[in-house]
Design a protein around this motif. Structure first.
Motif, PDB file in Angstrom:
ATOM      1  N   LEU A  59     -24.795  37.673 -12.038  1.00 20.31           N
ATOM      2  CA  LEU A  59     -24.942  36.263 -11.666  1.00 20.31           C
ATOM      3  C   LEU A  59     -24.098  35.966 -10.436  1.00 20.31           C
ATOM      4  O   LEU A  59     -22.937  36.391 -10.340  1.00 20.31           O
ATOM      5  CB  LEU A  59     -24.540  35.373 -12.842  1.00 20.31           C
ATOM      6  CG  LEU A  59     -25.464  35.501 -14.063  1.00 20.31           C
ATOM      7  CD1 LEU A  59     -24.933  34.665 -15.225  1.00 20.31           C
ATOM      8  CD2 LEU A  59     -26.890  35.098 -13.736  1.00 20.31           C
ATOM      9  N   CYS A  60     -24.670  35.230  -9.523  1.00 18.42           N
ATOM     10  CA  CYS A  60     -24.016  34.934  -8.241  1.00 18.42           C
ATOM     11  C   CYS A  60     -22.721  34.148  -8.452  1.00 18.42           C
ATOM     12  O   CYS A  60     -22.717  33.093  -9.087  1.00 18.42           O
ATOM     13  CB  CYS A  60     -24.991  34.136  -7.369  1.00 18.42           C
ATOM     14  SG  CYS A  60     -24.250  33.553  -5.844  1.00 18.42           S
ATOM     15  N   GLY A  61     -21.644  34.662  -7.888  1.00 18.57           N
ATOM     16  CA  GLY A  61     -20.354  33.986  -7.951  1.00 18.57           C
ATOM     17  C   GLY A  61     -20.047  33.215  -6.683  1.00 18.57           C
ATOM     18  O   GLY A  61     -19.227  32.297  -6.681  1.00 18.57           O
ATOM     19  N   CYS A  62     -20.711  33.587  -5.587  1.00 21.04           N
ATOM     20  CA  CYS A  62     -20.417  32.940  -4.297  1.00 21.04           C
ATOM     21  C   CYS A  62     -21.222  31.657  -4.129  1.00 21.04           C
ATOM     22  O   CYS A  62     -20.923  30.841  -3.274  1.00 21.04           O
ATOM     23  CB  CYS A  62     -20.686  33.896  -3.146  1.00 21.04           C
ATOM     24  SG  CYS A  62     -22.433  34.182  -2.801  1.00 21.04           S
ATOM     25  N   LYS A  63     -22.278  31.511  -4.951  1.00 19.99           N
ATOM     26  CA  LYS A  63     -23.136  30.318  -4.958  1.00 19.99           C
ATOM     27  C   LYS A  63     -24.018  30.198  -3.716  1.00 19.99           C
ATOM     28  O   LYS A  63     -24.615  29.160  -3.478  1.00 19.99           O
ATOM     29  CB  LYS A  63     -22.330  29.021  -5.168  1.00 19.99           C
ATOM     30  CG  LYS A  63     -21.284  29.105  -6.276  1.00 19.99           C
ATOM     31  CD  LYS A  63     -21.870  29.489  -7.612  1.00 19.99           C
ATOM     32  CE  LYS A  63     -20.805  29.595  -8.694  1.00 19.99           C
ATOM     33  NZ  LYS A  63     -21.369  30.042  -9.971  1.00 19.99           N
ATOM     34  N   HIS A  64     -24.097  31.252  -2.919  1.00 17.44           N
ATOM     35  CA  HIS A  64     -24.905  31.224  -1.696  1.00 17.44           C
ATOM     36  C   HIS A  64     -26.127  32.148  -1.777  1.00 17.44           C
ATOM     37  O   HIS A  64     -26.776  32.400  -0.766  1.00 17.44           O
ATOM     38  CB  HIS A  64     -24.048  31.615  -0.480  1.00 17.44           C
ATOM     39  CG  HIS A  64     -23.098  30.526  -0.052  1.00 17.44           C
ATOM     40  ND1 HIS A  64     -21.998  30.154  -0.799  1.00 17.44           N
ATOM     41  CD2 HIS A  64     -23.092  29.730   1.044  1.00 17.44           C
ATOM     42  CE1 HIS A  64     -21.353  29.173  -0.181  1.00 17.44           C
ATOM     43  NE2 HIS A  64     -21.996  28.897   0.942  1.00 17.44           N
ATOM     44  N   SER A  65     -26.426  32.679  -2.946  1.00 13.35           N
ATOM     45  CA  SER A  65     -27.581  33.566  -3.085  1.00 13.35           C
ATOM     46  C   SER A  65     -28.881  32.828  -2.779  1.00 13.35           C
ATOM     47  O   SER A  65     -29.002  31.629  -3.053  1.00 13.35           O
ATOM     48  CB  SER A  65     -27.631  34.125  -4.512  1.00 13.35           C
ATOM     49  OG  SER A  65     -28.825  34.849  -4.701  1.00 13.35           O
ATOM     50  N   CYS A  66     -29.864  33.550  -2.254  1.00 11.74           N
ATOM     51  CA  CYS A  66     -31.209  32.983  -2.064  1.00 11.74           C
ATOM     52  C   CYS A  66     -32.067  33.256  -3.292  1.00 11.74           C
ATOM     53  O   CYS A  66     -33.245  32.904  -3.310  1.00 11.74           O
ATOM     54  CB  CYS A  66     -31.863  33.580  -0.823  1.00 11.74           C
ATOM     55  SG  CYS A  66     -31.019  33.123   0.687  1.00 11.74           S
ATOM     56  N   ASP A  67     -31.507  33.897  -4.300  1.00 16.37           N
ATOM     57  CA  ASP A  67     -32.245  34.210  -5.521  1.00 16.37           C
ATOM     58  C   ASP A  67     -31.441  33.719  -6.729  1.00 16.37           C
ATOM     59  O   ASP A  67     -31.238  34.449  -7.697  1.00 16.37           O
ATOM     60  CB  ASP A  67     -32.482  35.723  -5.602  1.00 16.37           C
ATOM     61  CG  ASP A  67     -33.378  36.101  -6.768  1.00 16.37           C
ATOM     62  OD1 ASP A  67     -34.215  35.273  -7.179  1.00 16.37           O
ATOM     63  OD2 ASP A  67     -33.233  37.233  -7.278  1.00 16.37           O
ATOM     64  N   LYS A  68     -30.956  32.491  -6.647  1.00 15.33           N
ATOM     65  CA  LYS A  68     -30.117  31.924  -7.714  1.00 15.33           C
ATOM     66  C   LYS A  68     -30.863  31.908  -9.047  1.00 15.33           C
ATOM     67  O   LYS A  68     -32.060  31.644  -9.051  1.00 15.33           O
ATOM     68  CB  LYS A  68     -29.730  30.481  -7.363  1.00 15.33           C
ATOM     69  CG  LYS A  68     -28.942  30.360  -6.071  1.00 15.33           C
ATOM     70  CD  LYS A  68     -28.700  28.896  -5.753  1.00 15.33           C
ATOM     71  CE  LYS A  68     -27.924  28.669  -4.483  1.00 15.33           C
ATOM     72  NZ  LYS A  68     -28.583  29.058  -3.258  1.00 15.33           N
ATOM     73  N   PRO A  69     -30.216  32.185 -10.130  1.00 13.97           N
ATOM     74  CA  PRO A  69     -28.765  32.340 -10.300  1.00 13.97           C
ATOM     75  C   PRO A  69     -28.272  33.767 -10.088  1.00 13.97           C
ATOM     76  O   PRO A  69     -27.119  34.062 -10.389  1.00 13.97           O
ATOM     77  CB  PRO A  69     -28.559  31.911 -11.755  1.00 13.97           C
ATOM     78  CG  PRO A  69     -29.795  32.413 -12.440  1.00 13.97           C
ATOM     79  CD  PRO A  69     -30.911  32.205 -11.433  1.00 13.97           C
TER      80      PRO A  69
END
Ligand code: FES
Ligand code: FES
Length: 78
Positions: A59-69
């Protein structure tokens, strides 16, 4: 649109059971990578993650993924 806080520049690797989860999109939660309600007063909303089976997720921790979460490697460019 404001920028989310960066909780960490790496994914959270979680072994999750089937069920419903709420991924923190704002980066402010103290219970990363999940929402703890700290987004209140911001323009961010948590993202629902529904799992039908036990699975290991990044799960994305940086919060900037283009494929959230999920982490898509975007943290490497921050
Ligand atoms: Fe970050 Fe709820 S605390 S989305
Ligand atoms: Fe956000 Fe990898 S942790 S893209």
């Amino acid at each position: 649109m404001s920028e989310p806080d960066i909780a960490q520049k790496a994914p959270y690797v979680e072994e999750l059971e089937a069920g419903t989860y709420w991924w923190c999109a704002c980066g402010k939660s103290k219970n990363q990578p999940f929402c703890d309600g700290s987004h209140q007063g911001t323009e961010f909303q948590p993202q629902k993650l529904e799992l039908t089976e036990s699975i290991k997720v990044w799960l994305c921790g940086c919060k900037h993924s283009c494929d959230k979460p999920f982490c898509d490697g975007s943290h490497k460019k921050l």
